[in-house]
Design a protein around this motif. Sequence first.
Motif, mmCIF file in Angstrom:
data_model
loop_
_atom_site.group_PDB
_atom_site.id
_atom_site.type_symbol
_atom_site.label_atom_id
_atom_site.label_comp_id
_atom_site.label_asym_id
_atom_site.label_seq_id
_atom_site.Cartn_x
_atom_site.Cartn_y
_atom_site.Cartn_z
ATOM 1 N N ILE A 22 39.327 38.025 36.134
ATOM 2 C CA ILE A 22 38.220 38.134 35.180
ATOM 3 C C ILE A 22 38.737 38.456 33.782
ATOM 4 N N MET A 23 38.250 37.701 32.810
ATOM 5 C CA MET A 23 38.632 37.880 31.409
ATOM 6 C C MET A 23 37.416 38.212 30.538
ATOM 7 N N ASP A 24 36.233 37.926 31.038
ATOM 8 C CA ASP A 24 35.005 38.196 30.298
ATOM 9 C C ASP A 24 33.888 38.288 31.339
ATOM 10 N N GLY A 25 32.751 38.832 30.942
ATOM 11 C CA GLY A 25 31.640 38.935 31.880
ATOM 12 C C GLY A 25 31.996 39.796 33.077
ATOM 13 N N GLY A 26 32.595 40.934 32.822
ATOM 14 C CA GLY A 26 33.177 41.742 33.889
ATOM 15 C C GLY A 26 32.219 42.121 34.997
ATOM 16 N N PHE A 27 31.077 42.689 34.631
ATOM 17 C CA PHE A 27 30.120 43.097 35.661
ATOM 18 C C PHE A 27 29.550 41.882 36.379
ATOM 19 N N TYR A 28 29.120 40.890 35.623
ATOM 20 C CA TYR A 28 28.453 39.725 36.216
ATOM 21 C C TYR A 28 29.362 39.009 37.211
ATOM 22 N N GLU A 29 30.595 38.742 36.804
ATOM 23 C CA GLU A 29 31.486 37.967 37.666
ATOM 24 C C GLU A 29 31.947 38.774 38.875
ATOM 25 N N ALA A 30 32.297 40.029 38.659
ATOM 26 C CA ALA A 30 32.712 40.859 39.788
ATOM 27 C C ALA A 30 31.553 41.062 40.755
ATOM 28 N N ASN A 31 30.365 41.296 40.216
ATOM 29 C CA ASN A 31 29.187 41.493 41.055
ATOM 30 C C ASN A 31 28.937 40.275 41.941
ATOM 31 N N ALA A 32 29.088 39.085 41.371
ATOM 32 C CA ALA A 32 28.883 37.859 42.149
ATOM 33 C C ALA A 32 29.873 37.769 43.305
ATOM 34 N N ALA A 33 31.120 38.142 43.043
ATOM 35 C CA ALA A 33 32.137 38.079 44.093
ATOM 36 C C ALA A 33 31.871 39.100 45.191
ATOM 37 N N PHE A 34 31.467 40.295 44.800
ATOM 38 C CA PHE A 34 31.161 41.309 45.810
ATOM 39 C C PHE A 34 29.943 40.896 46.635
ATOM 40 N N GLU A 35 28.963 40.316 45.993
ATOM 41 C CA GLU A 35 27.779 39.858 46.722
ATOM 42 C C GLU A 35 28.128 38.734 47.697
ATOM 43 N N ALA A 36 29.158 37.955 47.372
ATOM 44 C CA ALA A 36 29.593 36.873 48.264
ATOM 45 C C ALA A 36 30.372 37.408 49.472
ATOM 46 N N GLY A 37 30.795 38.668 49.396
ATOM 47 C CA GLY A 37 31.498 39.252 50.536
ATOM 48 C C GLY A 37 32.899 39.732 50.264
ATOM 49 N N ALA A 38 33.342 39.666 49.009
ATOM 50 C CA ALA A 38 34.688 40.153 48.678
ATOM 51 C C ALA A 38 34.737 41.677 48.760
ATOM 52 N N ASP A 39 35.886 42.189 49.167
ATOM 53 C CA ASP A 39 36.135 43.627 49.176
ATOM 54 C C ASP A 39 36.873 44.064 47.914
ATOM 55 N N ILE A 40 37.690 43.153 47.382
ATOM 56 C CA ILE A 40 38.502 43.423 46.199
ATOM 57 C C ILE A 40 38.364 42.227 45.263
ATOM 58 N N ASP A 73 38.407 46.330 27.171
ATOM 59 C CA ASP A 73 38.072 47.495 27.985
ATOM 60 C C ASP A 73 36.656 47.391 28.549
ATOM 61 N N ALA A 74 35.719 46.910 27.729
ATOM 62 C CA ALA A 74 34.334 46.804 28.179
ATOM 63 C C ALA A 74 34.209 45.857 29.366
ATOM 64 N N THR A 75 35.002 44.798 29.369
ATOM 65 C CA THR A 75 34.996 43.846 30.485
ATOM 66 C C THR A 75 35.509 44.511 31.751
ATOM 67 N N LEU A 76 36.605 45.231 31.619
ATOM 68 C CA LEU A 76 37.183 45.899 32.785
ATOM 69 C C LEU A 76 36.269 46.992 33.309
ATOM 70 N N MET A 77 35.647 47.728 32.425
ATOM 71 C CA MET A 77 34.722 48.769 32.862
ATOM 72 C C MET A 77 33.514 48.164 33.570
ATOM 73 N N GLY A 78 33.084 46.994 33.116
ATOM 74 C CA GLY A 78 31.990 46.309 33.803
ATOM 75 C C GLY A 78 32.370 45.917 35.212
ATOM 76 N N ALA A 79 33.589 45.408 35.376
ATOM 77 C CA ALA A 79 34.059 45.036 36.714
ATOM 78 C C ALA A 79 34.165 46.267 37.612
ATOM 79 N N ILE A 80 34.660 47.364 37.054
ATOM 80 C CA ILE A 80 34.777 48.610 37.818
ATOM 81 C C ILE A 80 33.394 49.130 38.203
ATOM 82 N N GLU A 81 32.428 48.971 37.324
ATOM 83 C CA GLU A 81 31.044 49.365 37.631
ATOM 84 C C GLU A 81 30.488 48.545 38.795
ATOM 85 N N ALA A 82 30.761 47.242 38.785
ATOM 86 C CA ALA A 82 30.295 46.391 39.885
ATOM 87 C C ALA A 82 30.937 46.801 41.195
#
Length: 211
Positions: A63-81, A90-99
């Motif tokens: 992920i390079m942008d859209g951190g929460f949105y993209e990570a959230n989609a992957a977790f919803e699909a069944g990813a663990d990591i 930093d804002a992108t990474l924090m969004g992914a960590i939030e997801a």
Amino acid sequence: MKLQVAFDCNCNTQKICDCVDLISGYMDFIEVGTPLVIEKGLSTVRELRPRYPHLKILADLKIMDGGFYEANAAFEAGADIVTALAVAEDATLMGAIEAAAKHGGEIMVDMIAHPDLPRRIGELGAMGADYICLHTAKDMQQSGKDFSAFMREMKGFVKHAKLALAGGINPGNIESYTSMEPDVIIIGEGITGAADPADAARAVREKMGAH
């Protein structure tokens, strides 16, 4: 020490399953690699999730942008990591960590191509990244240079996250990496491209077990 097996190019769900069924006793994480995500989207994650409930699935989104949105989609699909890039904002990474926190998942930050690894590794640890991945780019591996010494040096800066090592690792050179005692060893073609993937995975696991 966990073994993550990466499935990248020229793959589909059936090919992955054929290989995982042979080596599942030796591995811990299935990586749905970036080329596969680009080709198939997150459908591969969705298809693998119910078949291998005992294995963690990593979606290598880088992920390079859209951190929460993209990570959230992957977790919803069944990813663990899910992976994100250290060069992201930093804002992108924090969004992914939030997801990840929302889903009980984890974020692995790939340090590939970052110009100041010691500084960024410290920042990522403070942000709450779960894994720091020291990664030799595939295009760089063809130089023939041994990057394990550099990884060993950078390992000393990883204080608050688990350490993953990736890039060009195979049964022949794995001891250079296992001696660093990382939390995760990531291998792709060194296992999936072997004439006998089960034999290669077994050899890797035996050498991992020696550390």
